[in-house]
Design a protein around this motif. Structure first.
Motif, PDB file in Angstrom:
ATOM      1  N   PRO A  47       0.773  -1.196   0.104  1.00 23.97           N
ATOM      2  CA  PRO A  47      -0.021  -0.043   0.056  1.00 23.97           C
ATOM      3  C   PRO A  47       0.948   1.286   0.011  1.00 23.97           C
ATOM      4  O   PRO A  47       1.888   1.262   0.583  1.00 23.97           O
TER       5      PRO A  47
ATOM      6  N   ASP B  73      -0.970   4.355  -8.575  1.00 24.05           N
ATOM      7  CA  ASP B  73      -0.729   3.165  -7.598  1.00 24.05           C
ATOM      8  C   ASP B  73      -1.456   1.669  -7.995  1.00 24.05           C
ATOM      9  O   ASP B  73      -2.567   1.659  -8.172  1.00 24.05           O
ATOM     10  N   THR B  74      -0.392   1.009  -8.606  1.00 26.28           N
ATOM     11  CA  THR B  74      -1.000  -0.180  -9.138  1.00 26.28           C
ATOM     12  C   THR B  74      -0.879  -1.523  -8.368  1.00 26.28           C
ATOM     13  O   THR B  74       0.124  -1.922  -7.793  1.00 26.28           O
TER      14      THR B  74
ATOM     15  N   TRP C  16      -1.514  -5.556  -8.000  1.00 24.18           N
ATOM     16  CA  TRP C  16      -1.485  -6.598  -8.710  1.00 24.18           C
ATOM     17  C   TRP C  16      -0.413  -7.649  -8.040  1.00 24.18           C
ATOM     18  O   TRP C  16      -0.067  -7.494  -7.041  1.00 24.18           O
ATOM     19  N   GLN C  17      -0.428  -8.852  -8.781  1.00 23.08           N
ATOM     20  CA  GLN C  17       0.501  -9.777  -7.886  1.00 23.08           C
ATOM     21  C   GLN C  17       1.381 -10.905  -8.828  1.00 23.08           C
ATOM     22  O   GLN C  17       0.948 -10.987 -10.014  1.00 23.08           O
ATOM     23  N   THR C  18       2.536 -11.507  -8.522  1.00 26.41           N
ATOM     24  CA  THR C  18       3.099 -12.391  -9.418  1.00 26.41           C
ATOM     25  C   THR C  18       2.006 -13.270 -10.077  1.00 26.41           C
ATOM     26  O   THR C  18       2.222 -13.696 -11.049  1.00 26.41           O
TER      27      THR C  18
ATOM     28  N   ASP D  30      -5.485 -10.744  -0.169  1.00 30.42           N
ATOM     29  CA  ASP D  30      -5.561  -9.450   0.376  1.00 30.42           C
ATOM     30  C   ASP D  30      -6.595  -9.057   1.105  1.00 30.42           C
ATOM     31  O   ASP D  30      -7.826  -9.335   0.507  1.00 30.42           O
TER      32      ASP D  30
ATOM     33  N   ARG E 148      -2.176  -8.247   3.740  1.00 27.21           N
ATOM     34  CA  ARG E 148      -2.329  -9.831   3.574  1.00 27.21           C
ATOM     35  C   ARG E 148      -3.246 -10.375   4.586  1.00 27.21           C
ATOM     36  O   ARG E 148      -2.997  -9.919   5.709  1.00 27.21           O
TER      37      ARG E 148
ATOM     38  N   ASN F  12       8.487 -10.122  -0.864  1.00 27.39           N
ATOM     39  CA  ASN F  12       7.620 -11.246  -0.279  1.00 27.39           C
ATOM     40  C   ASN F  12       8.300 -12.206   0.717  1.00 27.39           C
ATOM     41  O   ASN F  12       9.185 -13.026  -0.204  1.00 27.39           O
TER      42      ASN F  12
HETATM   43  C1  WT7 Z   1       1.146  -8.560  -3.092  1.00 25.85           C
HETATM   44  C2  WT7 Z   1       1.826  -9.411  -4.334  1.00 25.85           C
HETATM   45  C3  WT7 Z   1       2.786  -7.089  -8.025  1.00 25.85           C
HETATM   46  C4  WT7 Z   1       4.258  -6.631  -7.834  1.00 25.85           C
HETATM   47  C5  WT7 Z   1       4.976  -6.696  -6.649  1.00 25.85           C
HETATM   48  C6  WT7 Z   1       4.601  -7.723  -5.734  1.00 25.85           C
HETATM   49  C7  WT7 Z   1       0.979  -6.594  -2.262  1.00 25.85           C
HETATM   50  C8  WT7 Z   1       1.298  -5.270  -4.551  1.00 25.85           C
HETATM   51  C9  WT7 Z   1       0.136  -3.260  -4.282  1.00 25.85           C
HETATM   52  C10 WT7 Z   1      -0.437  -2.099  -3.957  1.00 25.85           C
HETATM   53  C11 WT7 Z   1      -1.343  -2.700  -1.781  1.00 25.85           C
HETATM   54  C12 WT7 Z   1       0.123  -4.297  -2.971  1.00 25.85           C
HETATM   55  C13 WT7 Z   1      -0.314  -7.285  -1.866  1.00 25.85           C
HETATM   56  C14 WT7 Z   1      -0.103  -8.368  -3.134  1.00 25.85           C
HETATM   57  N1  WT7 Z   1       0.815  -5.405  -3.102  1.00 25.85           N
HETATM   58  N2  WT7 Z   1       0.720  -3.922  -4.943  1.00 25.85           N
HETATM   59  N3  WT7 Z   1      -0.272  -1.203  -5.077  1.00 25.85           N
HETATM   60  N4  WT7 Z   1      -1.062  -1.840  -3.028  1.00 25.85           N
HETATM   61  N5  WT7 Z   1      -0.557  -3.837  -1.983  1.00 25.85           N
HETATM   62  O1  WT7 Z   1       4.228  -9.122  -6.248  1.00 25.85           O
HETATM   63  O2  WT7 Z   1       5.443 -10.387  -4.540  1.00 25.85           O
HETATM   64  O3  WT7 Z   1       3.584 -11.213  -5.990  1.00 25.85           O
HETATM   65  O4  WT7 Z   1       3.042  -9.744  -3.934  1.00 25.85           O
HETATM   66  O5  WT7 Z   1       1.733  -7.409  -2.898  1.00 25.85           O
HETATM   67  O6  WT7 Z   1      -0.335  -7.738  -0.880  1.00 25.85           O
HETATM   68  O7  WT7 Z   1      -1.179  -9.299  -2.968  1.00 25.85           O
HETATM   69  P1  WT7 Z   1       3.919 -10.159  -5.282  1.00 25.85           P
END
Ligand code: WT7
Length: 631
Positions: free
Chosen positions: A389, A411-412, A414-416, A499, A514, A525
């Motif tokens: 965040p 502010d984007t 997304w996730q892996t 999340d 999370r 992570n």
């Molecule tokens: C987790 C995913 C996606 C690329 C980097 C991390 C958190 C990611 C945000 C955001 C709040 C975020 C979440 C998500 N997250 N972007 N803009 N605002 N939380 O990838 O290692 O797969 O982690 O990162 O908790 O589930 P990842």
């Protein structure tokens, strides 16, 4: 009454975008673009995919058999043909594809033509080592141009890359090599960090002790004198490249062939190998780099993420190259030689689009405005954030101090697993600090309760995605159950992001963090279970629990609670040993900042550690429902 019953109503600030932002707005307006997508989802994705080059068109846009999706059925493509040849054909042959800036000031420039040649020749070099379509290649390298060449060369010949962040230690690397069954490992003798060279090759040597699948190691040698190589097993990056044929036609890949595996931390100890495929991933990366980050032909674009993470894959490499953009890349850490280095680089390279992480912003905030104010940042046009965040204080600082209140800040979220952006505020839409924004056209998401029913405004719930999208992960390597666990529960049918979130009256989503056992430290992570099992593998440790403790700069730090083996003496050296042990096993990012020795740990009756009880105690808040706690 708990917060979620009352509905937390954070103070809301809204920045209405000035008229000039609309100039670069990707859609005329969000609402109508979103409605268009909903009316004809397949048509929406077909139109985007049609910008790209396919060797064979798809028979159907998607097949959806819950929870398994396929995209662009029977289409044939190669992502590197779209990242390279597409631009050679479009008059971008001599355009800069990549500016690279070394920590010691070394500069390297690759035009699209150069990059194309390097990728082809290194692709042939890999083929000469016996790498073929479908074989896995592990890339464990610093952020150097050769890393980009190595990734693209794999994709060129249909090999599957699995990039491992060079900050990971030997055991983490070994797990990923073994888990992905890698045939070749590409590494470098050393990486540069804060003026020192950190050897990488010894880590690879240790990681290979029990890794029977590996046949060859390719070493990029930059050190003087050059590191010695083991005959027949280890080969030099440039020697094999120069010995190879120059022309390497792109391998014809099926849309659903694997493009890469990327490991993310799981909750059960073993990391999860997230698998992405060629066609859908390409479309997702292209679409979002164009529509969310808004990178334009004349821009110099900088995404500060390491290619070892998904952001590095999608937005430091594939997305911008799919657009034919100019990428800036550096191995520089944000605070070396001083905390002005990034602003200096923005000035020097005239960066226009700048994509970074909240943890970096918060670190810069601590050092004050004088540092960025020393440099001319007027080239900046768009700012973006990812990883955790972006709290309102950090938003304000980034927006005003860096963007001078003139650059849209997206502010984007997304996730892996999602492969590309899902939720954000598109350029030209009102921005609300603290809120990532709305699902972008192409994504259907909501905040729901544990049964899958949408919750009301400002009620805490789970962030869920209800429709498939092209760049979604296809499976978890070797583990169908794990894949299914994202989508299926006795109570609901949707993709669980794990999340927690709230939604405001306008549909803007704020991510709260999370809901599972992951700790995000400086945007990385880390699984609680990984840290715990590393600690428990030390002879002095009987049991361990790890939690994320909020930290003003890093987002979270790792705090470990440790039960020592009977009779162990608590010397100051012991704490040092434990930290060193975690560092050796998992790497520096996972080292607990705090270790507390305890006599017991709060557990459920079934023996599961209740980390949230530890966390609540640590933060001095109410632990909530503790009826399952075993006294
Ligand atoms: C987790 C995913 C996606 C690329 C980097 C991390 C958190 C990611 C945000 C955001 C709040 C975020 C979440 C998500 N997250 N972007 N803009 N605002 N939380 O990838 O290692 O797969 O982690 O990162 O908790 O589930 P990842």
């Amino acid at each position: 009454m708990t917060n979620s019953e009352a509905g937390i109503r954070p103070e809301q600030v809204v920045y209405c975008p000035p008229a000039e932002y609309r100039e670069y707005a990707p859609f005329r307006d969000y609402e109508s673009a979103y409605q268009n997508y909903l009316k004809d989802p397949d048509g929406f994705w077909r139109d985007i995919a049609s910008d790209l080059l396919w060797f064979r068109q798809w028979d159907k846009v998607r097949e959806w058999e819950y929870p398994f999706a396929k995209w662009f059925i029977n289409a044939k493509l190669n992502i590197t043909y779209n990242c390279l040849e597409r631009h050679l054909k479009n008059n971008r042959r001599n355009k800069v594809a990549l500016f690279w800036h070394g920590e010691n000031g070394t500069k390297k420039i690759y035009t699209y033509d150069h990059l194309h040649r390097a990728v082809m020749q290194f692709g042939n070099a890999l083929k000469n080592l016996g790498v073929g379509k479908g074989d896995v290649v592990c890339i464990y390298m610093p952020t150097v141009p050769e890393q980009v060449v190595a990734m693209l060369a794999c994709a060129r010949i249909g090999a599957v890359h699995t990039v491992v962040f060079a900050g990971y230690g030997a055991s983490a690397l070994n797990q990923r090599i073994v888990g992905s069954n890698a045939k070749v490992v590409i590494t470098a003798d050393a990486s540069m960090r804060r003026g020192k060279s950190i050897p990488l090759k010894p880590i690879v040597e240790e990681a290979l002790i029990h890794a029977p699948s590996v046949e060859r190691v390719v070493v990029l040698r930059n050190q003087d004198p050059p590191t010695c190589l083991l005959d027949d097993f280890e080969v030099d990056f440039y020697e094999i490249m120069q010995a190879a044929e120059k022309k390497c036609p792109p391998e014809e890949m099926d849309s659903e062939d694997r493009l890469f595996i990327l490991y993310t931390s799981g909750t059960t100890g073993a990391p999860k190998g997230i698998v992405h495929t060629c066609g859908g991933y390409m479309v997702g990366a292209y679409y979002t780099t164009k529509y969310v980050l808004n990178v334009k032909d004349n821009d110099v674009y900088w995404c500060t993420a390491d290619p070892g993470w998904i952001t590095g894959h999608t937005y430091a490499i594939y997305g911008p190259l799919l657009l034919g953009a100019t990428i800036f890349m550096t191995e520089s850490t944000p605070d070396y030689p001083d905390v002005g280095i990034w602003w200096k680089l923005i000035e020097e390279y005239g960066i226009n689009v700048f994509y970074t992480a909240p943890t970096a912003i918060r670190m810069f905030m601590r050092y004050g405005e004088d540092w960025p104010n020393k440099y001319d940042l007027s080239s900046l046009r768009i700012l973006a954030s990812v990883g955790e965040p972006l709290n309102p204080e950090a938003f304000e600082w980034f927006y005003h101090v860096i963007g001078k209140g003139k650059c849209p800040l997206t502010d984007t979220w997304w996730q892996t697993e999602t492969g590309s952006h899902m939720i954000t505020t598109l350029v030209g839409e009102p921005m609300k600090p603290g809120f990532a924004g709305k699902p972008i056209p192409g994504v259907v998401a909501d905040v729901v309760d544990s049964k899958g029913n949408p919750v009301g405004p400002f009620q805490t719930g789970y962030l869920a995605i209800t429709e498939p999208w092209p760049s979604m992960m296809r499976y978890v390597n070797d583990d169908e159950e794990k894949y299914r666990s994202y989508w299926e529960s006795p109570n609901h049918r949707y993709y669980s992001t794990n999340d927690l979130a709230i939604k405001d009256d306008d549909g803007y989503i704020m991510i709260l963090g999370r809901s599972d056992d992951l700790i995000i430290v400086s945007g990385h992570n880390i699984g609680t279970a990984e840290v715990e099992s590393a600690l428990v593998s030390h002879q002095a440790v009987a049991e361990a629990a790890a939690i994320g403790k909020p930290d003003a700069v890093k987002g979270n730090i790792v705090k470990a609670f440790v039960i020592l083996v009977e009779g162990t003496v608590r010397t100051p050296k012991l704490e040092h040993d434990l930290k060193y042990h975690v560092r050796q096993t998992l790497g520096p990012i996972a080292v607990p900042s705090e270790i507390e020795y305890v006599d017991n740990l709060p557990k459920t009756r079934s023996g599961k550690i209740m980390r949230r009880v530890l966390k609540a105690k640590e933060m001095g808040v109410d632990p909530g429902d503790i009826t399952t706690l075993d006294e």
